[in-house]
Design a protein around this motif. Sequence first.
Motif, PDB file in Angstrom:
ATOM      1  N   GLN A 142      24.652  79.081  31.222  1.00 30.01           N
ATOM      2  CA  GLN A 142      23.428  78.491  30.671  1.00 30.01           C
ATOM      3  C   GLN A 142      23.464  78.573  29.159  1.00 30.01           C
ATOM      4  O   GLN A 142      23.773  79.614  28.578  1.00 30.01           O
ATOM      5  CB  GLN A 142      22.203  79.240  31.202  1.00 30.01           C
ATOM      6  CG  GLN A 142      20.883  78.766  30.614  1.00 30.01           C
ATOM      7  CD  GLN A 142      19.700  79.614  31.042  1.00 30.01           C
ATOM      8  OE1 GLN A 142      19.831  80.504  31.897  1.00 30.01           O
ATOM      9  NE2 GLN A 142      18.548  79.370  30.460  1.00 30.01           N
ATOM     10  N   ILE A 143      23.173  77.455  28.519  1.00 25.30           N
ATOM     11  CA  ILE A 143      22.951  77.419  27.080  1.00 25.30           C
ATOM     12  C   ILE A 143      21.604  76.736  26.882  1.00 25.30           C
ATOM     13  O   ILE A 143      21.502  75.506  26.938  1.00 25.30           O
ATOM     14  CB  ILE A 143      24.067  76.670  26.329  1.00 25.30           C
ATOM     15  CG1 ILE A 143      25.440  77.266  26.640  1.00 25.30           C
ATOM     16  CG2 ILE A 143      23.814  76.691  24.823  1.00 25.30           C
ATOM     17  CD1 ILE A 143      26.597  76.518  26.008  1.00 25.30           C
ATOM     18  N   GLY A 144      20.564  77.513  26.699  1.00 24.45           N
ATOM     19  CA  GLY A 144      19.220  76.954  26.582  1.00 24.45           C
ATOM     20  C   GLY A 144      18.809  76.240  27.850  1.00 24.45           C
ATOM     21  O   GLY A 144      18.698  76.836  28.921  1.00 24.45           O
ATOM     22  N   ALA A 145      18.578  74.916  27.730  1.00 24.75           N
ATOM     23  CA  ALA A 145      18.169  74.109  28.877  1.00 24.75           C
ATOM     24  C   ALA A 145      19.337  73.315  29.459  1.00 24.75           C
ATOM     25  O   ALA A 145      19.130  72.372  30.220  1.00 24.75           O
ATOM     26  CB  ALA A 145      17.040  73.164  28.470  1.00 24.75           C
ATOM     27  N   ASP A 146      20.558  73.684  29.092  1.00 20.54           N
ATOM     28  CA  ASP A 146      21.747  73.044  29.640  1.00 20.54           C
ATOM     29  C   ASP A 146      22.443  74.007  30.588  1.00 20.54           C
ATOM     30  O   ASP A 146      22.736  75.150  30.223  1.00 20.54           O
ATOM     31  CB  ASP A 146      22.698  72.619  28.524  1.00 20.54           C
ATOM     32  CG  ASP A 146      22.190  71.398  27.785  1.00 20.54           C
ATOM     33  OD1 ASP A 146      22.583  70.281  28.168  1.00 20.54           O
ATOM     34  OD2 ASP A 146      21.382  71.563  26.847  1.00 20.54           O
ATOM     35  N   ILE A 147      22.722  73.532  31.795  1.00 21.44           N
ATOM     36  CA  ILE A 147      23.285  74.354  32.856  1.00 21.44           C
ATOM     37  C   ILE A 147      24.645  73.766  33.243  1.00 21.44           C
ATOM     38  O   ILE A 147      24.726  72.597  33.643  1.00 21.44           O
ATOM     39  CB  ILE A 147      22.358  74.384  34.095  1.00 21.44           C
ATOM     40  CG1 ILE A 147      20.898  74.666  33.684  1.00 21.44           C
ATOM     41  CG2 ILE A 147      22.867  75.387  35.114  1.00 21.44           C
ATOM     42  CD1 ILE A 147      20.690  75.969  32.948  1.00 21.44           C
ATOM     43  N   TYR A 148      25.684  74.569  33.126  1.00 23.59           N
ATOM     44  CA  TYR A 148      27.048  74.112  33.379  1.00 23.59           C
ATOM     45  C   TYR A 148      27.566  74.730  34.671  1.00 23.59           C
ATOM     46  O   TYR A 148      27.604  75.961  34.806  1.00 23.59           O
ATOM     47  CB  TYR A 148      27.951  74.454  32.196  1.00 23.59           C
ATOM     48  CG  TYR A 148      27.481  73.811  30.913  1.00 23.59           C
ATOM     49  CD1 TYR A 148      27.860  72.514  30.589  1.00 23.59           C
ATOM     50  CD2 TYR A 148      26.627  74.493  30.035  1.00 23.59           C
ATOM     51  CE1 TYR A 148      27.404  71.907  29.423  1.00 23.59           C
ATOM     52  CE2 TYR A 148      26.176  73.901  28.864  1.00 23.59           C
ATOM     53  CZ  TYR A 148      26.571  72.603  28.570  1.00 23.59           C
ATOM     54  OH  TYR A 148      26.114  72.004  27.412  1.00 23.59           O
TER      55      TYR A 148
END
Length: 309
Positions: free
Chosen positions: A57-63
């Motif tokens: 997770q990077i902030g509101a981005d989910i990988y």
Amino acid sequence: MTDLILHHYKTSPFAEKIRRVLAFKQLPWQSVNIPPIAPKPDVEALTGGYRKTPILQIGADIYCDTALICDVLEHRQPTPSLSPSSHKGLARVLAQWADTTLFGTAMAYNFQPDGAAQLFGQAPPGFAQAFADDRAKMGGIAPRLRVSDATTAYKSYLRRLATMLEDQAFLVGNTPCLADFAAYAPLWFTRVNVPSTAGILDATPGVLAWMDRMAAFAQEEAGRMKSADAIAVAAAATPIPLADEVFQDDHGIPLGSQVRVHAESFGLEATEGELVAATRMHLTLRRVDARAGTVHVHFPRIGYVLRKV
């Protein structure tokens, strides 16, 4: 405080792959411990359904998926590189083999009765069966090797890795690459989590020496977070603006469509959302969750199925 948040659990081999990559690149990260089996409501609040381990997770981005996570970390910090300049294609193909064929073979071997007894000996009553049921559900119709067949194949794969390491320190040269981290993870599981069956590694001392070199990439997390706090981070953030990459339409599904994405074989739980990017390498879905807010969930294209709702 770092913005990299890894959702993982201690004994996950794919999480170990990413933990070693983070250490190799000396990238600080926050740790969120997640359950090894369903239900995983806090994970699904971020992903919308995908529940394999780990997620980044990077902030509101989910990988999702370690293949994509490695690409994200490579972009974040290009040096030291995971891609050898002269063998990029070889490194990717070998990493894909390790993530699929080698991993499946090693796990079938690791979960033989002695290994399972060691793994679940201290677990609460009923957990071993719950774990088996959970993995069977995630596996769908994918066949599983018998222990005897897995043992034979695992020995062969270890010999092949040993041959690759005869004249070089790592699998594709004298510096580690994607392939090393992918191949290390299932072997690490054998060596560390099921030592009662780890004797299979002794016939390939070159592989053991390589594993020691890989284990030297070690780094503790920068801090620990509760999963609810990670969800709050997503809710307070805005997804990173999408790069201006060419839309690659291989499915006849236009951007803006409601779609579902799930893995081809293992981990069939689908994530549903609005298709906002479909590039040569990855897919991105925009979705809204009552707790996490608006998030972008990213998947690699290889190994995943895209369908219109």
